[in-house]
Design an enzyme around this catalytic site. Structure first.
Site, mmCIF file in Angstrom:
data_model
loop_
_atom_site.group_PDB
_atom_site.id
_atom_site.type_symbol
_atom_site.label_atom_id
_atom_site.label_comp_id
_atom_site.label_asym_id
_atom_site.label_seq_id
_atom_site.Cartn_x
_atom_site.Cartn_y
_atom_site.Cartn_z
ATOM 1 N N ASP A 278 0.821 -1.315 -0.002
ATOM 2 C CA ASP A 278 -0.096 0.081 0.042
ATOM 3 C C ASP A 278 1.025 1.011 -0.107
ATOM 4 O O ASP A 278 2.116 1.264 0.018
ATOM 5 C CB ASP A 278 -0.919 0.076 1.257
ATOM 6 C CG ASP A 278 -2.170 0.938 1.045
ATOM 7 O OD1 ASP A 278 -3.155 0.714 1.721
ATOM 8 O OD2 ASP A 278 -2.033 1.753 0.140
HETATM 9 C C1 GLC Z 1 -4.127 4.373 -0.227
HETATM 10 C C2 GLC Z 1 -4.991 3.214 0.277
HETATM 11 C C3 GLC Z 1 -5.081 2.108 -0.852
HETATM 12 C C4 GLC Z 1 -4.873 3.041 -2.157
HETATM 13 C C5 GLC Z 1 -3.546 3.419 -2.361
HETATM 14 C C6 GLC Z 1 -3.097 4.091 -3.728
HETATM 15 O O1 GLC Z 1 -3.206 5.050 0.912
HETATM 16 O O2 GLC Z 1 -4.721 2.681 1.373
HETATM 17 O O3 GLC Z 1 -6.348 1.772 -0.585
HETATM 18 O O4 GLC Z 1 -5.237 2.080 -3.249
HETATM 19 O O5 GLC Z 1 -3.216 4.410 -0.957
HETATM 20 O O6 GLC Z 1 -3.707 5.086 -3.787
#
Ligand code: GLC
Length: 743
Positions: A278
């Site tokens: 993430d």
């Molecule tokens: C965010 C979220 C995730 C998302 C990623 C990219 O912090 O936790 O769900 O897909 O970053 O934006």
């Protein structure tokens, strides 16, 4: 001249040629061949995902140097192609980039938030929505979305419940796989498909106290029987990628959880796709007190089998050195890099790296908007309808007061995670009502937004209600009050909405409350003040037409709750499939009814709250319709089930009302004794039927013994012999059980 022409023709051909998809064996050979020609730095570059906006010299330089494997957030097709040309033409090995984006519930045609799509209990609608999202996003070059989110969510304080499919593993499994199928289609090399990304792996929804990013403590039986099944279902459905969660599971962050990413995902489940972190989750292991520094985080993530590093720069900065020091084997980097290259081949990017700019911006097809509207209608949950006030015949009302902060709010009706929303395309309930009967509508927003505590608009609202024959009160939450990092301890309507409703109640006119929110709210007091209540989880672009169609009976309220609605915020976490207690609630005495100097045991000794009682205000699976249904006692093909057999469960469902209607028939079981305490109820199947007035339909389910499996006290998975209760009902609290036994 001839020579130059043929080269030009060739390069043009390579720009547009779309080769037939490679077989798995051909892909594998291509991956290994390419890998064998890559330097260590080039392999690590493929593991690096950056967020990019624009074709800036710095980014072009990184791409040329082979330091970037994927970009997220660039959505201008011309820029996508410019960046892609830098990779394909200027990097040493011409490896294309993957362009990604959070397309969570639509790209431009915004569908209800996933929790709203869960309320439809309709896999076909969810699949169709994902297909439309992939088609729109693909038209600008996005080939990877970070969706579906299948985190089981039992705590409405957690803002990301909005992105989930709710509290039940079966419902989340069925709808999550439908979303995967919708995004990926039949051939992932089709430029109008997107690689799905199942997230957040795992247990993110178990965040302690409903506080985002918080720690989780999830015993293995709970992990395997509640939080993992939707991920396993999506893996089995062929999801191309997974995303790890920010949280730790029992002390080990998912970003470096080898048991999770290798032993379970790869070895036990056979997942062959790519795992991405993430956003900067690798770096987060330092403040999580798990890693001393970014270098250690890079080592732990790589050795755990996390393939791609989103925006933490841990891999690009430290992996080459970690390989040279022997702390990470180069074979490990090869394996991570192979997963990235394999995905790029599956997406057809080596043969067809560019987006067709002539066909870009292919959005808002009428049939897409229709599908989005149908999703709103099917997601709308009718919680209360005294005296059949709904559906409305607007012609029978002289004036209709439309009041509240959510009647005409294009931005907030779309909900959370809509980076690409064009709110001018959103249609609000007020616009539709004004289109239907402009002469009848008296509109007062009364509150600037849902958090507004000012009562300055109340006088005009009172006046509007006084002049009307019917009040439509549009309440709810702004989009920013749910979603990532947007947790709330108080689940009631924010601002002065309750106070406003109390003022409207004084008018004595019939009141319909329409709530649009990103989570299940505590709205019992408000519901008691209204004659009818319609609840939607933010409906998206077509929320207005969908809501008004339901209010006026053009469509029925098709929704059933995918989450339990509490009586009080303090009940969290709250979910229907809870374990039995030794003292189920009985003889509930509420706090205001306790006499002075009451004796210690005068309120009994059972499981309820003195200030809230017990159980949900509205249960999982609940939703009224504009007709009524009667259920016969379920009949079983046998009252004894063998360990390798199945029984057929049948129930006659009758539409006892005067309108056609659809019903989500739900099958629940309760295991009456087990080697571990068993839930009071578990959803095992569901089916939607549409019946004409007076029509009876026999609804049948096949219940295999394997569906009764759980993680047993000895850690093995399977059913246990014993007695079971079974319900076929309209929600998780209705129906009369029949018994069967498993031998
Ligand atoms: C965010 C979220 C995730 C998302 C990623 C990219 O912090 O936790 O769900 O897909 O970053 O934006």
């Amino acid at each position: 001249m001839k020579q130059i022409l043929s080269l030009t023709a060739l390069s043009l051909l390579s720009l547009t040629a779309v080769a037939a998809p490679r077989s798995a064996a051909e892909t594998e050979a291509a991956v290994q061949d390419l890998l064998s020609r890559m330097t260590l730095e080039e392999k690590v570059g493929q593991l690096n995902q950056l967020s990019g906006y624009g074709a800036h010299p710095d980014m072009l330089g990184r791409i040329r140097a082979g330091e970037v494997g994927s970009l997220l957030n660039e959505t201008d097709p011309a820029v996508v192609n410019r960046l892609q040309r830098e990779a394909v033409r200027k990097s040493r090995l011409h490896i294309p980039l993957i362009f990604a984006r959070d397309v969570i519930h639509g790209y431009k045609t915004i569908f209800p938030i996933p929790l709203g799509q869960a309320a439809t209990w309709d896999a076909d609608l969810v699949r169709q929505g994902a297909r439309i999202a992939a088609d729109e996003a693909g038209s600008v070059g996005i080939r990877w979305t970070f969706s579906p989110m299948v985190d089981i969510s039992r705590d409405a304080r957690w803002g990301r419940i909005a992105e989930s499919f709710g509290e039940d593993p079966l419902l989340a499994s069925r709808l999550g796989t439908a979303m995967v199928e919708g995004y990926q289609g039949d051939d992932l090399s089709d430029p109008r498909t997107m690689a799905a990304c199942v997230k957040h792996f795992a247990c993110y929804g178990a965040a302690e106290a409903g506080l985002d990013y918080n720690t989780t403590w999830v015993p293995m039986p709970l992990l395997r029987d509640v939080y993992l099944p939707p991920f396993k279902a999506c893996s089995d459905a062929g999801a191309a990628t997974f995303m790890v969660s920010f949280n730790d599971i029992n002390g080990v962050p998912s970003s470096a959880n080898r048991w999770l990413l290798k032993d379970l995902l790869r070895d036990e489940w056979g997942f062959g796709g790519l795992v991405v972190s993430d956003w900067s989750s690798t770096a987060m292991m330092v403040p999580q007190n798990y890693c001393a520094d970014l270098r250690e985080a890079a080592a732990k993530s790589a050795n755990a089998g996390m393939d791609m590093d989103m925006e933490s720069y841990a891999y690009i900065r430290h992996l080459p050195g970690l390989v040279r020091s022997g702390e990470v084997a180069e074979a490990t980097v090869d394996s991570l890099c192979a997963n990235v290259l394999r995905l790029k081949y599956r997406l057809g990017l080596f043969d067809n790296p560019y987006v067709d700019e002539k066909k870009a911006y292919d959005f808002y097809h009428p049939e897409s908007l229709d599908a989005a509207r149908r999703a709103v209608e099917r997601s709308a949950v009718l919680l209360k309808n005294d005296k059949g006030l709904l559906p409305l015949d607007l012609a029978s009302y002289g004036k209709v007061a439309v009041i509240g902060p959510m009647a005409d709010d294009r931005h907030n009706q779309a909900g959370t995670w809509v980076f690409d929303l064009e709110k001018e395309h959103c249609v609000t309930p007020l616009e539709v009502l004004n289109g239907l009967a402009p002469e009848k509508i008296i509109y007062q927003r009364a509150l600037k937004h849902t958090r507004d505590r000012s009562e300055a608009g109340f006088a005009d609202a009172r006046k509007a209600a006084g002049a009307a024959d019917l009040v439509l009160f549009f309440a709810g939450e702004e989009a920013v009050l749910s979603g990532e990092a947007h947790c709330r301890t108080d689940l009631t309507l924010p601002g002065a909405q309750k106070e406003l409703l109390r003022e409207l109640r004084k008018s004595g006119k019939p009141i319909v409350m329409v709530v649009q929110a990103g989570r299940p709210l505590v709205i019992g007091d408000e519901a008691d003040l209204c004659d009818a209540v319609l609840f939607l989880f933010h409906g998206g672009t077509m929320a207005g037409p969908g809501i008004v169609n339901v209010l006026t009976g053009v469509a029925e309220p098709g929704g059933r709750l995918p989450v339990s609605f509490a009586r009080a915020s303090g009940q969290m976490p709250l979910y229907y499939n809870r374990k039995g207690t030794g003292r189920p609630a009985s003889g509930i005495v509420l706090i205001d009814d306790i006499p002075e100097e009451a004796s210690q045991t005068s309120t009994g000794c059972t499981a309820f709250y003195l200030d809230a009682g017990d159980g949900p205000r509205y249960p999982f699976g609940y939703g009224l319709t504009y007709t009524s249904f009667d259920y016969s006692e379920p009949s079983l093909s046998a009252d004894t089930l063998s360990a390798d057999g199945s029984i057929t469960v049948s129930c006659n469902v009758t539409n006892t009302g005067s309108r056609e209607g659809s019903e989500v028939v739900q099958l629940y079981v309760r295991d009456l004794a087990g080697s571990l305490v068993r839930p009071v109820k578990e959803l095992k199947d569901f089916s939607r039927v549409t019946l004409a007035p007076g029509e009876t339909r026999t609804v049948s389910f096949t219940l295999p013994a394997t569906a009764l499996s759980f993680t047993r006290a000895d850690g093995t998975f399977g059913p246990e012999p014993g007695e079971f209760n079974l319900w076929v009902a309209s929600d998780s609290q209705s129906g009369t059980p029949v018994k069967f036994s498993l031998k």
